[in-house]
Write a protein that holds these residues in place. Structure first.
Motif, PDB file in Angstrom:
ATOM      1  N   SER A   1      63.008  24.938  39.913  1.00  0.00           N
ATOM      2  CA  SER A   1      63.428  26.008  40.820  1.00  0.00           C
ATOM      3  C   SER A   1      64.309  25.508  41.964  1.00  0.00           C
ATOM      4  N   ILE A   2      64.136  24.262  42.365  1.00  0.00           N
ATOM      5  CA  ILE A   2      64.940  23.732  43.476  1.00  0.00           C
ATOM      6  C   ILE A   2      65.711  22.484  43.057  1.00  0.00           C
ATOM      7  N   ARG A   3      65.834  22.246  41.760  1.00  0.00           N
ATOM      8  CA  ARG A   3      66.429  20.987  41.300  1.00  0.00           C
ATOM      9  C   ARG A   3      67.892  20.853  41.719  1.00  0.00           C
ATOM     10  N   SER A   4      68.700  21.892  41.527  1.00  0.00           N
ATOM     11  CA  SER A   4      70.117  21.793  41.866  1.00  0.00           C
ATOM     12  C   SER A   4      70.306  21.530  43.353  1.00  0.00           C
ATOM     13  N   THR A   5      69.536  22.227  44.180  1.00  0.00           N
ATOM     14  CA  THR A   5      69.613  22.008  45.623  1.00  0.00           C
ATOM     15  C   THR A   5      69.179  20.593  45.979  1.00  0.00           C
ATOM     16  N   ALA A   6      68.103  20.124  45.335  1.00  0.00           N
ATOM     17  CA  ALA A   6      67.612  18.761  45.608  1.00  0.00           C
ATOM     18  C   ALA A   6      68.645  17.713  45.218  1.00  0.00           C
ATOM     19  N   LEU A   7      69.330  17.919  44.089  1.00  0.00           N
ATOM     20  CA  LEU A   7      70.373  16.982  43.682  1.00  0.00           C
ATOM     21  C   LEU A   7      71.493  16.957  44.722  1.00  0.00           C
ATOM     22  N   GLY A   8      71.793  18.113  45.302  1.00  0.00           N
ATOM     23  CA  GLY A   8      72.798  18.162  46.358  1.00  0.00           C
ATOM     24  C   GLY A   8      72.350  17.436  47.610  1.00  0.00           C
ATOM     25  N   VAL A   9      71.065  17.584  47.962  1.00  0.00           N
ATOM     26  CA  VAL A   9      70.532  16.912  49.152  1.00  0.00           C
ATOM     27  C   VAL A   9      70.582  15.397  48.975  1.00  0.00           C
ATOM     28  N   VAL A  10      70.169  14.915  47.805  1.00  0.00           N
ATOM     29  CA  VAL A  10      70.169  13.473  47.569  1.00  0.00           C
ATOM     30  C   VAL A  10      71.605  12.947  47.500  1.00  0.00           C
ATOM     31  N   SER A  11      72.505  13.693  46.884  1.00  0.00           N
ATOM     32  CA  SER A  11      73.919  13.285  46.883  1.00  0.00           C
ATOM     33  C   SER A  11      74.458  13.202  48.298  1.00  0.00           C
ATOM     34  N   ALA A  12      74.028  14.135  49.138  1.00  0.00           N
ATOM     35  CA  ALA A  12      74.460  14.114  50.539  1.00  0.00           C
ATOM     36  C   ALA A  12      73.999  12.834  51.228  1.00  0.00           C
ATOM     37  N   ALA A  13      72.819  12.348  50.838  1.00  0.00           N
ATOM     38  CA  ALA A  13      72.313  11.107  51.428  1.00  0.00           C
ATOM     39  C   ALA A  13      73.263   9.952  51.140  1.00  0.00           C
ATOM     40  N   GLY A  14      73.898   9.979  49.975  1.00  0.00           N
ATOM     41  CA  GLY A  14      74.855   8.936  49.651  1.00  0.00           C
ATOM     42  C   GLY A  14      76.054   8.931  50.570  1.00  0.00           C
ATOM     43  N   SER A  15      76.308  10.059  51.187  1.00  0.00           N
ATOM     44  CA  SER A  15      77.461  10.169  52.070  1.00  0.00           C
ATOM     45  C   SER A  15      77.212   9.539  53.428  1.00  0.00           C
TER      46      SER A  15
END
Length: 408
Positions: free
Chosen positions: A134-148
């Motif tokens: 249910s929140i996987r796509s958002t979580a992938l975005g959050v973790v990708s943001a951490a890479g920034s």
């Protein structure tokens, strides 16, 4: 609230995976800052340095599917820790390099292996296994943001050390940061025990690695996405490798290049969060095409005009927003098509295309500059291919599968 509460036991793993990503990505993004100093100080030409960065991207792309297979067989922890050790070794070798061999071995081979084993694909695979659908796509975005965050901090830090001391001292400072990837990878490796994979019968989870690869290449949506991903890599690595040099040629302050990379990192956070969220609502494939087209238009605008500090900062902000948003979209698309088990491997297959484009962006940009004395032809090729790839990606996604409505 119940979904967020359920994530509490795995938060240390997610945080460690994010730290691993932010350091590995931030260091890699900063290597282009050292090209002018290294090429002036030791027997290395611009073509040699860009060849090392190009090799790094090929090694990363080639090793990524292998790392995915290894993680399935032996677990994520040993693969990610091995990658962390390779990364730290590569930075140390680069800091002590006396010629082409050290630059190629350090920045090219060792960092490339480290990125394959302890960066995006592994971090997003760890996240996907821990987070509810249910929140996987958002979580992938959050973790990708951490890479920034790494790029936002590391580039100015590296430029400060180089300006205050020299490029070797700065790279030793970055080597210390690279060593922190090792404990982060160890903690993130707890995913092996915390998230046992539940196989699904309606995708490739139950297939062997070879059968999953065959299935992927028989999927036309995946093939189109992988081909368009080639152009993504070509544009982005061209920028990280050559933007500092371009600004120096134009007489800009050397700190502006580091500031631009840092700003790209900052706006990466916003873009990753937005496209992670958007990928849960609208067609991931269409959104990818929109990103490729928008990037190309921004590139055309910036490089047609003479650069200034103001235009460079605006350009960096726009490119940053459009930069890492592809990561949650590609990862999410792979999961939708093929499931979780072979996510790292199949995503790695697409990423090899991305990295071959990165090879051409780094090495081809340097070769064309050495031959013609400017970046004009390289930019023309990159912008034209980006627009073409984006349009094809959008049209195929709309034709192949009904797209979710996009925002007005």
């Amino acid at each position: 609230m119940s979904t967020l509460t359920s994530l509490r036991p795995v938060l240390p793993i997610l945080i460690a995976a994010s730290v691993m990503l932010t350091i590995s990505f931030g260091l890699r993004q900063s290597l282009g800052l050292f090209m002018p100093a290294i090429t002036q100080d030791i027997a290395v030409t611009v073509t040699d340095f860009t060849a090392a960065i190009a090799l790094q991207n090929l090694v990363w792309g080639f090793c990524q599917p292998v790392a995915g297979i290894a993680a399935d067989k032996w677990g994520f922890r040993p693969v990610m820790v091995f990658g962390a050790l390779s990364y730290a070794s590569g930075m140390l070798i680069l800091a002590t390099a006396e010629g082409v061999f050290g630059v190629i071995l350090g920045a090219g081979i060792c960092v490339g292996v480290g990125m394959a084993c302890a960066s995006f694909a592994m971090t997003l695979s760890v996240t996907s296994r821990l987070v509810p659908l249910s929140i996987r796509s958002t979580a992938l975005g959050v973790v990708s943001a951490a890479g920034s965050i790494g790029a936002m901090i590391t580039a100015p830090y590296a430029q400060f050390l180089e300006t205050a001391f020299d490029w070797r001292f700065a790279l030793f400072g970055l080597t210390v940061l690279a060593a922190l990837i090792i404990p982060a990878a160890w903690i993130a490796g707890k995913v092996d025990r915390s998230a046992p994979l539940v196989l699904s019968a309606n995708n490739s989870d139950r297939l062997s690695a070879g059968a999953a690869v065959k299935t992927a290449f028989q999927n036309s949506s995946f093939v189109v996405m992988a081909i368009a991903y080639f152009v993504c890599g070509m544009q982005l690595v061209f920028l990280t490798t050559h933007l500092p040099s371009y600004l120096q040629i134009c007489g800009m302050d050397p700190m502006l290049g580091a500031s631009a990379i840092g700003i790209i990192g900052g706006f990466n956070i916003v873009g990753s969060l937005f496209f992670g969220w958007a990928g849960g609502k609208w067609s991931k494939q269409v959104l990818l095409g929109i990103i490729y087209c928008a990037r190309s238009l921004v590139l055309a605008w910036y490089f047609i005009l003479p650069p200034s500090p103001e235009s460079t900062i605006l350009f960096a902000a726009l490119m940053g927003f459009l930069w890492l948003g592809v990561s949650p979209l590609v990862a999410g698309s792979v999961i939708e098509m093929f499931g979780l088990r072979w996510q790292a491997m199949i995503q790695g297959l697409a990423f090899f295309s991305h990295q071959f484009g990165s090879f051409l962006g780094a090495f081809g940009g340097g070769w064309l500059f050495s031959r013609f004395g400017s970046y004009d032809l390289a930019l023309t090729i990159g912008i034209s291919m980006g627009l073409s790839a984006g349009i094809i990606q959008i049209l195929f996604a709309l034709y192949k599968t009904p797209a979710k409505p996009l925002p007005v």
